[in-house]
Design a protein around this motif. Structure first.
Motif, PDB file in Angstrom:
ATOM      1  N   LEU A 156      59.239  34.147  74.558  1.00  8.12           N
ATOM      2  CA  LEU A 156      58.094  33.600  75.294  1.00  8.12           C
ATOM      3  C   LEU A 156      58.045  34.145  76.717  1.00  8.12           C
ATOM      4  O   LEU A 156      56.965  34.364  77.272  1.00  8.12           O
ATOM      5  N   VAL A 157      59.213  34.386  77.318  1.00  7.91           N
ATOM      6  CA  VAL A 157      59.259  34.986  78.658  1.00  7.91           C
ATOM      7  C   VAL A 157      58.707  36.407  78.620  1.00  7.91           C
ATOM      8  O   VAL A 157      57.908  36.808  79.483  1.00  7.91           O
ATOM      9  N   VAL A 158      59.114  37.186  77.620  1.00  4.67           N
ATOM     10  CA  VAL A 158      58.648  38.572  77.507  1.00  4.67           C
ATOM     11  C   VAL A 158      57.136  38.614  77.277  1.00  4.67           C
ATOM     12  O   VAL A 158      56.429  39.450  77.854  1.00  4.67           O
ATOM     13  N   LEU A 159      56.626  37.706  76.451  1.00 11.14           N
ATOM     14  CA  LEU A 159      55.182  37.656  76.209  1.00 11.14           C
ATOM     15  C   LEU A 159      54.427  37.256  77.475  1.00 11.14           C
ATOM     16  O   LEU A 159      53.307  37.733  77.715  1.00 11.14           O
ATOM     17  N   ALA A 160      55.028  36.389  78.304  1.00 12.93           N
ATOM     18  CA  ALA A 160      54.413  36.037  79.591  1.00 12.93           C
ATOM     19  C   ALA A 160      54.379  37.258  80.507  1.00 12.93           C
ATOM     20  O   ALA A 160      53.381  37.502  81.205  1.00 12.93           O
ATOM     21  N   SER A 185      46.570  31.869  73.430  1.00 10.36           N
ATOM     22  CA  SER A 185      47.559  31.683  72.359  1.00 10.36           C
ATOM     23  C   SER A 185      48.958  31.512  72.940  1.00 10.36           C
ATOM     24  O   SER A 185      49.722  30.639  72.494  1.00 10.36           O
ATOM     25  N   HIS A 186      49.302  32.320  73.943  1.00  5.89           N
ATOM     26  CA  HIS A 186      50.634  32.223  74.536  1.00  5.89           C
ATOM     27  C   HIS A 186      50.825  30.890  75.241  1.00  5.89           C
ATOM     28  O   HIS A 186      51.883  30.262  75.126  1.00  5.89           O
ATOM     29  N   LEU A 187      49.817  30.417  75.979  1.00  7.72           N
ATOM     30  CA  LEU A 187      49.918  29.129  76.672  1.00  7.72           C
ATOM     31  C   LEU A 187      50.106  27.982  75.686  1.00  7.72           C
ATOM     32  O   LEU A 187      50.906  27.066  75.926  1.00  7.72           O
ATOM     33  N   LEU A 188      49.391  28.024  74.573  1.00  2.22           N
ATOM     34  CA  LEU A 188      49.529  26.970  73.561  1.00  2.22           C
ATOM     35  C   LEU A 188      50.924  26.973  72.953  1.00  2.22           C
ATOM     36  O   LEU A 188      51.532  25.919  72.734  1.00  2.22           O
ATOM     37  N   VAL A 189      51.448  28.164  72.667  1.00  2.00           N
ATOM     38  CA  VAL A 189      52.796  28.279  72.093  1.00  2.00           C
ATOM     39  C   VAL A 189      53.843  27.793  73.082  1.00  2.00           C
ATOM     40  O   VAL A 189      54.781  27.066  72.716  1.00  2.00           O
ATOM     41  N   VAL A 190      53.709  28.186  74.364  1.00  2.00           N
ATOM     42  CA  VAL A 190      54.651  27.735  75.408  1.00  2.00           C
ATOM     43  C   VAL A 190      54.627  26.216  75.526  1.00  2.00           C
ATOM     44  O   VAL A 190      55.675  25.565  75.597  1.00  2.00           O
ATOM     45  N   GLY A 191      53.413  25.632  75.539  1.00  4.12           N
ATOM     46  CA  GLY A 191      53.307  24.178  75.633  1.00  4.12           C
ATOM     47  C   GLY A 191      53.925  23.463  74.453  1.00  4.12           C
ATOM     48  O   GLY A 191      54.650  22.479  74.612  1.00  4.12           O
ATOM     49  N   SER A 192      53.663  23.979  73.235  1.00  6.28           N
ATOM     50  CA  SER A 192      54.215  23.331  72.034  1.00  6.28           C
ATOM     51  C   SER A 192      55.728  23.468  71.954  1.00  6.28           C
ATOM     52  O   SER A 192      56.401  22.658  71.304  1.00  6.28           O
ATOM     53  N   PHE A 193      56.291  24.485  72.627  1.00  7.55           N
ATOM     54  CA  PHE A 193      57.745  24.695  72.569  1.00  7.55           C
ATOM     55  C   PHE A 193      58.477  23.892  73.639  1.00  7.55           C
ATOM     56  O   PHE A 193      59.418  23.150  73.338  1.00  7.55           O
TER      57      PHE A 193
END
Length: 319
Positions: A119-123, A247-255
């Motif tokens: 998730l850090v790399v995708l950010a 999509s990345h923000l939603l994944v980060v929030g759900s994690f």
């Protein structure tokens, strides 16, 4: 035992640990059925994402290499956690051998840490794409992503191996009961009767690396993205740039949000087990759904794949 005897006793490794899970919870069978549904959706959903990215060259780009790595880690964590829970609790066999417990601890922690740094790399990928668009291809490319994720996997293997192997120096002569739903490092640290200060220090370092640093870096990345968006003059341009981050923000929030909520709130043992279980098992199920629903490329490829399969059937019917 007096203090002298405890300090001089040989290391005690019990043959089995007893994992408590849910205790006297009504209708707990339904919860395990729900977990099985989560497991099925997670494995199928992430496998579809892996196949689509692997088979279509148009998705062989840095961002989708990150999504591929996340899906791989999601499958790993799901398989390390849910089948073992079902085996322990559905079949009313709460005992797990010492070696199996260490292996369970390693794989669960390893795949969780891989997820955090993915998730850090995708950010970082989104930060470069929005803040430095002209230099994106020069900085972020497939070779760069391959090197970064290789480093992440090797680094995580070393860190988790170190923390897990340090557990073997602890003597579990007080109790073999783990008040959790898997071989939880934090809960097991409360059981040894010899000095565990080194383990506590290692646990602090590992948590700083994997639970504190990643969300901090992600927040900094999005602060930079927010500043860059403010410099875009048109709302259409801002919306188009922000859309690539949804999509990345939603994944980060759900994690991260369920994990932080579970750590910061004190609840009853059964509520803690349920909340903790869902905080680790729901994100791997949601991630492929989020990326499929919010990514036009993946949706189009899935639509084409199903249309191509249904075309011969329609042709045969017409004949």
């Amino acid at each position: 035992m007096n203090e002298y005897n405890i300090q001089n006793i040989s290391i005690v490794h019990p043959e089995h640990f007893f994992v408590t899970g849910l205790t006297d919870a009504p209708n707990s069978t339904y919860f395990y059925i729900f977990l099985f549904i989560i497991y099925f959706i997670s494995v199928i959903g992430n496998s579809i994402v892996l196949l689509i990215i692997a088979l279509h060259r148009s998705l062989h780009s840095p961002m989708y290499i990150g999504v591929f790595n996340l899906a791989l880690a999601d499958i790993g964590e799901t398989n390390a956690l849910i089948p073992n829970m079902i085996k322990l609790f559905v079949f009313d066999s709460h005992y797990i051998s010492y070696n199996d417990c260490m292996a369970n601890m390693f794989f669960v922690n390893f795949f969780i840490t891989v997820q955090t740094y993915t998730l850090v790399v995708l950010a970082f990928d989104r930060f470069i794409a929005i803040c430095l668009p002209l230099r994106y291809n020069a900085i972020v490319n497939n070779k760069f992503m391959a090197i970064v994720f290789s480093v992440i996997w090797v680094f995580n293997i070393c860190m988790v191996t170190m923390s897990t192997s340090m557990m073997t120096r602890l003597s579990f002569c007080k109790s073999n009961v783990i008040d959790s739903w898997f071989c939880d490092y934090d809960r097991m640290m409360r059981l040894p009767c010899n000095d565990s200060s080194i383990n506590q220090y290692i646990a602090f370092v590992v948590e700083a690396f994997f639970l504190v640093a990643p969300p901090f870096i992600i927040v900094l990345s999005y602060l930079g993205i927010f500043i860059a968006l403010c410099k875009i003059t048109t709302w259409e341009g801002r919306f188009k740039a922000l859309k690539t981050c949804v999509s990345h923000l939603l994944v980060v929030g759900s994690f991260f949000l369920p994990i932080i909520s579970n750590i910061t709130t004190e609840t009853s043992p059964n509520s803690r087990v349920i909340n903790g279980t869902l905080s680790l098992t729901l994100p791997p199920m949601l991630n492929p759904i989020i990326y499929v629903l919010t990514t036009a490329k993946i949706k189009d490829l899935i639509r084409k794949m199903f249309n191509n399969r249904s075309a011969p059937i329609r042709a045969n019917v017409s004949k």
